[in-house]
Design an enzyme around this catalytic site. Structure first.
Site, PDB file in Angstrom:
ATOM      1  N   TYR A 156      13.261   1.989  26.955  1.00  0.00           N
ATOM      2  CA  TYR A 156      13.921   2.947  27.851  1.00  0.00           C
ATOM      3  C   TYR A 156      15.391   3.193  27.477  1.00  0.00           C
ATOM      4  O   TYR A 156      15.795   4.336  27.243  1.00  0.00           O
ATOM      5  CB  TYR A 156      13.808   2.468  29.303  1.00  0.00           C
ATOM      6  CG  TYR A 156      14.284   3.492  30.315  1.00  0.00           C
ATOM      7  CD1 TYR A 156      13.555   4.656  30.561  1.00  0.00           C
ATOM      8  CD2 TYR A 156      15.462   3.305  31.022  1.00  0.00           C
ATOM      9  CE1 TYR A 156      13.980   5.599  31.486  1.00  0.00           C
ATOM     10  CE2 TYR A 156      15.892   4.237  31.958  1.00  0.00           C
ATOM     11  CZ  TYR A 156      15.150   5.384  32.184  1.00  0.00           C
ATOM     12  OH  TYR A 156      15.584   6.323  33.099  1.00  0.00           O
ATOM     13  N   LYS A 160      17.255   6.540  25.841  1.00  0.00           N
ATOM     14  CA  LYS A 160      18.319   7.286  26.527  1.00  0.00           C
ATOM     15  C   LYS A 160      19.580   7.350  25.671  1.00  0.00           C
ATOM     16  O   LYS A 160      20.285   8.365  25.657  1.00  0.00           O
ATOM     17  CB  LYS A 160      18.608   6.650  27.888  1.00  0.00           C
ATOM     18  CG  LYS A 160      17.433   6.757  28.865  1.00  0.00           C
ATOM     19  CD  LYS A 160      17.047   8.197  29.122  1.00  0.00           C
ATOM     20  CE  LYS A 160      15.962   8.333  30.167  1.00  0.00           C
ATOM     21  NZ  LYS A 160      15.632   9.736  30.452  1.00  0.00           N
TER      22      LYS A 160
END
Ligand code: NAD
Length: 262
Positions: A156, A160
């Site tokens: 994750y 990002k």
């Protein structure tokens, strides 16, 4: 004259069927944009209907941003209606749990494919008419986890962080061709993705107490930043990241015990 008026714009919002994407779709419509809601889930049609019910203009197309054919098909639908996107909001994303010693390579690839490669895919497909016209604005929804590692969340944070750099690179390459690219990085926002966490009152309260603004964010908080960056009011802003977290990531000095300075 209103401060922000997007009534001459078509805005594509990925993952617009729920949560932050829904908030962004409603926010863009509220300043006049014609909104194209894309989502792999049919819930996107309710969002488009809600916008039309409020007197706005919106359409929904089922679209999986991890799939070339699906994104190309959605772009064709827009073109077939004689429209062209002038704004793209890359928002569709998710997370899967897993420490770096344990996360499966399949889960790792799934997250990068959606959260990062999906953003490039949509930028290329919906950015093409912007580059041809020499005008457009792309806003990517990243996360505060782009700058601060979110443990045990597999790819994750990496995805990002990649989005922030993708946006900067797009700004560099496409700026001279009239297309801006910026990031909005949300902090803690209550959405279907995070709802489970906030249902426990103790967790909600513990999280709220960490935020200088003393509240958990709402999709509309993110939408306001996105609308600004997508608008001509931000015409000299590109390659930037706007953090929208109620001040949470500015609190690190506050955790140091410092007698006499409380
Ligand atoms: P959500 O799960 O509530 O909504 C995501 C939407 O994206 C859903 O409608 C889902 O159907 C859609 N979607 C998922 N995969 C898709 C695909 N392959 N193609 C098209 N649509 C797809 O999530 P959210 O909390 O609203 O998050 C939106 C974005 O904001 C994500 O990129 C997320 O990483 C980011 N974000 C959220 C928070 C938070 O606290 N909620 C914080 C930081 C960043």
């Amino acid at each position: 004259m209103t401060w922000i008026d997007l009534s001459s714009n078509v805005a594509v919002v990925t993952g617009g069927g729920a949560g932050i994407g829904r908030g962004i779709a409603l926010g863009l419509a509220a300043v006049g944009a014609e909104v194209v809601v894309l989502d792999r889930d049919e819930a996107g049609s309710d969002v488009a209907a809600e916008i039309r019910g409020n007197g706005g203009r919106a359409e929904f197309f089922v679209c999986d941003v991890t799939c070339d054919d699906s994104v190309a098909w959605a772009a064709e639908q827009i073109k077939a209606r004689g429209s062209q996107a002038g704004i793209l909001v890359n928002n569709a994303g998710t997370m899967l749990p897993g420490g770096l010693d344990a996360v499966s390579m399949t889960d790792w690839d799934r997250i990068l494919s959606l959260n990062l490669t999906g953003y490039l895919r949509c930028a290329r497909v919906f950015g093409e008419p912007m580059l041809e016209r020499g005008a457009g604005a792309i806003v990517h929804v990243a996360s505060i986890s782009a700058s601060f590692p979110q443990g045990y969340s597999g790819a994750y944070s990496v995805s990002k962080a990649g989005v922030v750099m993708l946006s900067r690179q797009l700004a560099l390459e496409w700026g001279p061709r009239g297309v801006r690219s910026n990031v909005v990085s949300p902090g803690m926002i209550r959405t279907p993705m995070t709802d489970e966490i906030y249902r426990a009152p103790s967790v909600h309260e513990a999280r709220r107490a960490l935020v200088p603004a003393r509240r958990i964010g709402q999709p509309a908080d993110i939408a306001d930043a996105v609308v600004f960056l997508a608008s001509e009011r931000a015409s000299y802003i590109t390659g930037e990241e706007m953090v929208v977290d109620g001040g949470f990531t500015r609190t690190i000095m506050g955790v140091i015990p410092r007698p006499g300075f409380e």
